[in-house]
Design an enzyme around this catalytic site. Structure first.
Site, mmCIF file in Angstrom:
data_model
loop_
_atom_site.group_PDB
_atom_site.id
_atom_site.type_symbol
_atom_site.label_atom_id
_atom_site.label_comp_id
_atom_site.label_asym_id
_atom_site.label_seq_id
_atom_site.Cartn_x
_atom_site.Cartn_y
_atom_site.Cartn_z
ATOM 1 N N GLY A 1 0.826 -1.207 0.000
ATOM 2 C CA GLY A 1 0.000 0.000 0.000
ATOM 3 C C GLY A 1 0.858 1.253 0.000
ATOM 4 O O GLY A 1 2.081 1.202 -0.183
ATOM 5 N N PHE A 2 0.210 2.357 0.225
ATOM 6 C CA PHE A 2 0.866 3.667 0.152
ATOM 7 C C PHE A 2 1.966 3.794 1.213
ATOM 8 O O PHE A 2 3.166 3.827 0.889
ATOM 9 C CB PHE A 2 -0.232 4.728 0.290
ATOM 10 C CG PHE A 2 0.230 6.091 0.655
ATOM 11 C CD1 PHE A 2 1.218 6.738 -0.075
ATOM 12 C CD2 PHE A 2 -0.343 6.759 1.741
ATOM 13 C CE1 PHE A 2 1.632 8.017 0.278
ATOM 14 C CE2 PHE A 2 0.058 8.034 2.084
ATOM 15 C CZ PHE A 2 1.057 8.654 1.358
ATOM 16 N N ILE A 3 1.610 3.803 2.471
ATOM 17 C CA ILE A 3 2.612 3.993 3.527
ATOM 18 C C ILE A 3 3.512 2.757 3.624
ATOM 19 O O ILE A 3 4.734 2.863 3.775
ATOM 20 C CB ILE A 3 1.927 4.285 4.881
ATOM 21 C CG1 ILE A 3 1.113 5.573 4.788
ATOM 22 C CG2 ILE A 3 2.965 4.389 5.998
ATOM 23 C CD1 ILE A 3 0.227 5.862 5.989
ATOM 24 N N ASP B 1 0.119 -8.799 1.735
ATOM 25 C CA ASP B 1 -0.867 -7.840 1.238
ATOM 26 C C ASP B 1 -1.835 -8.570 0.321
ATOM 27 O O ASP B 1 -1.417 -9.402 -0.487
ATOM 28 C CB ASP B 1 -0.161 -6.696 0.476
ATOM 29 C CG ASP B 1 -1.018 -5.455 0.369
ATOM 30 O OD1 ASP B 1 -2.117 -5.542 -0.210
ATOM 31 O OD2 ASP B 1 -0.603 -4.393 0.868
ATOM 32 N N GLY C 1 -3.810 -1.899 -2.342
ATOM 33 C CA GLY C 1 -2.390 -1.751 -2.688
ATOM 34 C C GLY C 1 -2.111 -2.304 -4.075
ATOM 35 O O GLY C 1 -3.008 -2.789 -4.763
ATOM 36 N N LEU D 1 0.160 -2.604 9.070
ATOM 37 C CA LEU D 1 -0.425 -1.476 8.345
ATOM 38 C C LEU D 1 -1.653 -1.899 7.540
ATOM 39 O O LEU D 1 -2.418 -1.042 7.079
ATOM 40 C CB LEU D 1 0.609 -0.876 7.380
ATOM 41 C CG LEU D 1 1.837 -0.220 8.018
ATOM 42 C CD1 LEU D 1 2.940 -0.014 6.983
ATOM 43 C CD2 LEU D 1 1.467 1.120 8.639
ATOM 44 N N THR E 1 -12.388 -6.506 8.720
ATOM 45 C CA THR E 1 -10.986 -6.605 8.282
ATOM 46 C C THR E 1 -10.069 -5.979 9.322
ATOM 47 O O THR E 1 -9.037 -6.558 9.699
ATOM 48 C CB THR E 1 -10.783 -5.876 6.932
ATOM 49 O OG1 THR E 1 -11.530 -6.560 5.941
ATOM 50 C CG2 THR E 1 -9.321 -5.821 6.535
ATOM 51 N N TYR F 1 -14.942 3.039 11.552
ATOM 52 C CA TYR F 1 -13.486 2.972 11.328
ATOM 53 C C TYR F 1 -12.751 3.397 12.598
ATOM 54 O O TYR F 1 -11.816 2.738 13.054
ATOM 55 C CB TYR F 1 -13.120 3.872 10.150
ATOM 56 C CG TYR F 1 -11.643 3.997 9.848
ATOM 57 C CD1 TYR F 1 -10.905 2.905 9.399
ATOM 58 C CD2 TYR F 1 -10.981 5.216 9.986
ATOM 59 C CE1 TYR F 1 -9.542 3.019 9.106
ATOM 60 C CE2 TYR F 1 -9.632 5.350 9.689
ATOM 61 C CZ TYR F 1 -8.922 4.250 9.251
ATOM 62 O OH TYR F 1 -7.576 4.376 8.955
ATOM 63 N N LYS G 1 -10.375 0.930 14.841
ATOM 64 C CA LYS G 1 -8.984 1.269 15.177
ATOM 65 C C LYS G 1 -8.804 1.359 16.696
ATOM 66 O O LYS G 1 -7.742 1.021 17.225
ATOM 67 C CB LYS G 1 -8.581 2.574 14.489
ATOM 68 C CG LYS G 1 -8.346 2.403 12.985
ATOM 69 C CD LYS G 1 -7.039 1.660 12.732
ATOM 70 C CE LYS G 1 -6.721 1.495 11.270
ATOM 71 N NZ LYS G 1 -5.447 0.794 11.041
HETATM 72 P P1 NAD Z 1 -3.401 1.736 1.695
HETATM 73 O O1 NAD Z 1 -4.815 1.382 1.328
HETATM 74 O O2 NAD Z 1 -2.521 2.208 0.623
HETATM 75 O O3 NAD Z 1 -2.705 0.535 2.458
HETATM 76 C C1 NAD Z 1 -3.412 -0.510 3.087
HETATM 77 C C2 NAD Z 1 -2.849 -1.805 2.526
HETATM 78 O O4 NAD Z 1 -3.455 -2.898 3.213
HETATM 79 C C3 NAD Z 1 -3.159 -1.983 1.042
HETATM 80 O O5 NAD Z 1 -1.989 -2.355 0.337
HETATM 81 C C4 NAD Z 1 -4.191 -3.110 1.026
HETATM 82 O O6 NAD Z 1 -4.147 -3.866 -0.176
HETATM 83 C C5 NAD Z 1 -3.787 -3.892 2.254
HETATM 84 N N1 NAD Z 1 -4.866 -4.702 2.816
HETATM 85 C C6 NAD Z 1 -6.151 -4.347 3.038
HETATM 86 N N2 NAD Z 1 -6.831 -5.379 3.560
HETATM 87 C C7 NAD Z 1 -5.937 -6.402 3.688
HETATM 88 C C8 NAD Z 1 -6.037 -7.722 4.155
HETATM 89 N N3 NAD Z 1 -7.205 -8.225 4.614
HETATM 90 N N4 NAD Z 1 -4.926 -8.495 4.154
HETATM 91 C C9 NAD Z 1 -3.742 -8.017 3.690
HETATM 92 N N5 NAD Z 1 -3.596 -6.766 3.209
HETATM 93 C C10 NAD Z 1 -4.698 -5.972 3.215
HETATM 94 O O7 NAD Z 1 -3.524 2.823 2.860
HETATM 95 P P2 NAD Z 1 -2.387 3.559 3.701
HETATM 96 O O8 NAD Z 1 -2.751 4.979 3.690
HETATM 97 O O9 NAD Z 1 -1.041 3.156 3.276
HETATM 98 O O10 NAD Z 1 -2.685 2.992 5.172
HETATM 99 C C11 NAD Z 1 -1.786 2.168 5.891
HETATM 100 C C12 NAD Z 1 -2.170 2.171 7.362
HETATM 101 O O11 NAD Z 1 -2.046 3.498 7.889
HETATM 102 C C13 NAD Z 1 -3.594 1.714 7.656
HETATM 103 O O12 NAD Z 1 -3.595 0.921 8.815
HETATM 104 C C14 NAD Z 1 -4.332 3.007 7.930
HETATM 105 O O13 NAD Z 1 -5.430 2.818 8.804
HETATM 106 C C15 NAD Z 1 -3.247 3.852 8.548
HETATM 107 N N6 NAD Z 1 -3.490 5.293 8.393
HETATM 108 C C16 NAD Z 1 -3.301 5.923 7.190
HETATM 109 C C17 NAD Z 1 -3.542 7.296 7.108
HETATM 110 C C18 NAD Z 1 -3.332 8.074 5.820
HETATM 111 O O14 NAD Z 1 -3.552 9.292 5.830
HETATM 112 N N7 NAD Z 1 -2.901 7.479 4.729
HETATM 113 C C19 NAD Z 1 -3.973 8.014 8.224
HETATM 114 C C20 NAD Z 1 -4.181 7.321 9.398
HETATM 115 C C21 NAD Z 1 -3.923 5.981 9.484
#
Ligand code: NAD
Length: 333
Positions: free
Chosen positions: A18-20, A39, A44, A83, A102, A156, A160
């Site tokens: 995913g992103f982060i 993942d 992602g 993540l 999830t 959500y 969390k």
């Molecule tokens: P993202 O959607 O890019 O990343 C989430 C990843 O999790 C994706 O690659 C997705 O394919 C994978 N995923 C989802 N369900 C899954 C499963 N059942 N099994 C395996 N993989 C699974 O989002 P992100 O922004 O990179 O978020 C990463 C984390 O950071 C998350 O936990 C999110 O709650 C947290 N977060 C992000 C932000 C933000 O601003 N981006 C803010 C607060 C918290």
């Protein structure tokens, strides 16, 4: 600031495509560690990891909802960064039940496997924890102010919160080394525009010279964090002995209203798009709730690690504008 790894380790990064997660994977590989990414590619993409050709990276397509797989991979790694999650206001509002399950079940499987194998866990939580608390800078002890359980957005936040409670509980009752980070709006290259993230969406509209759609009246105020700054915070907290059992805000310092943000994006993209406002009901359906202000207090993280965000809002916008332009080049050729 580069954070060097004293001894190379193998990390299980759930959601690492995913992103982060992909930026964290880049950083761990760059400092010599190995990474196993788990993942399911629901939001992602393997493209996010395509820059690496090294045996130190292993990609496993699978779900954190598969406890046997999570257990096996956890046992092969030295530490876990969790993540993987259903993320983004739009996705949560459209699919509240599967998103909730999830997030809660995935975290439970990951933390339980970590306990069985005695592995440290860094868990990604969110500023959504604070709900509608708009009362100035939010520190880690600030109250959670939530609307009705029937409002999908708060599911959500609640999921969390359950993840955090699991992390705290396993630490207190089993001595499991867990650390929780509450990420505030994190932005940068590779962030999908598809799930309601405001900067990727507005930047694409500005670059395409379409009207920018600001939800609500645009007076709501936010701080944005560059993903590189967020990843630096994660690296500083990983294995920091005093971080264990704790929770830390990770967020930017520059506050802006969403209307000013849209104006700034139009200007920096050299666009002539107009700015429209769209009601929350039209954007997300009836009953949607938002908060006026969400500003992080990151004193706790700074005092422990010295972390401060290094990138400005203009840095974030310029990086996103460049990425969107690069994506559109093949289409124009
Ligand atoms: P993202 O959607 O890019 O990343 C989430 C990843 O999790 C994706 O690659 C997705 O394919 C994978 N995923 C989802 N369900 C899954 C499963 N059942 N099994 C395996 N993989 C699974 O989002 P992100 O922004 O990179 O978020 C990463 C984390 O950071 C998350 O936990 C999110 O709650 C947290 N977060 C992000 C932000 C933000 O601003 N981006 C803010 C607060 C918290």
């Amino acid at each position: 600031m580069t954070v060097a790894s004293s001894t190379a380790m193998t990390y299980l990064v759930t959601g690492g495509a995913g992103f982060i997660g992909s930026h964290l994977t880049d950083a761990l590989l760059a400092r010599g560690d190995s990474v196993v990414v788990l993942d399911d590619l629901s939001t992602g993409s393997e493209d996010n990891l395509a820059g690496h050709d090294t045996p130190r990276l292993r990609f496993v397509r699978g779900s954190v909802l598969d406890p046997a797989l999570v257990d096996e991979l956890t046992g092969r790694c030295d530490a876990v960064v969790h993540l993987a999650a259903a993320v983004g206001v739009k996705l949560i509002v459209e699919r509240p039940l599967s998103s909730f399950l999830t997030n809660v079940r995935g975290a439970e499987h990951v933390i339980e496997a970590a306990r069985r194998h005695d592995r440290p866990v860094l868990l990604a939580s969110t500023s959504e924890i604070y709900g509608k608390n708009s009362g100035g800078p939010l520190n880690e002890s600030s109250d959670r102010v939530l609307g009705a359980t029937s409002v999908a957005r708060w599911s959500y936040s609640t999921a969390k919160a359950v993840e955090e409670i699991l992390a705290f509980g396993y630490h207190r009752e089993y001595g499991l080394p867990t650390t929780v980070v509450r990420l505030f709006n994190t932005v940068g290259p590779r962030q999908s525009p598809a799930y309601g993230m405001v900067i990727p969406r507005l930047v694409r509209q500005a670059v395409a010279r379409e009207p920018l759609s600001v939800y609500g009246d645009g007076s709501q105020r936010r701080c944005f964090t560059h993903v590189a700054d967020a990843v630096e915070a994660l690296l500083l907290l990983l294995h920091h002995p005093a971080a264990v059992g704790g929770v830390f805000n990770v967020g930017g310092a520059e506050e802006t209203s969403i209307r000013d943000l849209a104006t700034r994006i139009v200007r920096r993209a050299g666009s002539d798009s107009r700015i429209d406002t769209i009601s929350f009901d039209d954007a997300y359906g009836p009953g949607f709730e938002d908060m006026e202000r969400r500003l992080p207090d990151t004193t706790k993280l700074r005092e422990l690690t010295g972390w401060r965000p290094q990138r400005s809002l203009d840095d974030i916008l310029d990086a996103t504008i460049s990425e969107v332009r690069a994506e559109q080049l093949p289409a124009l050729a």
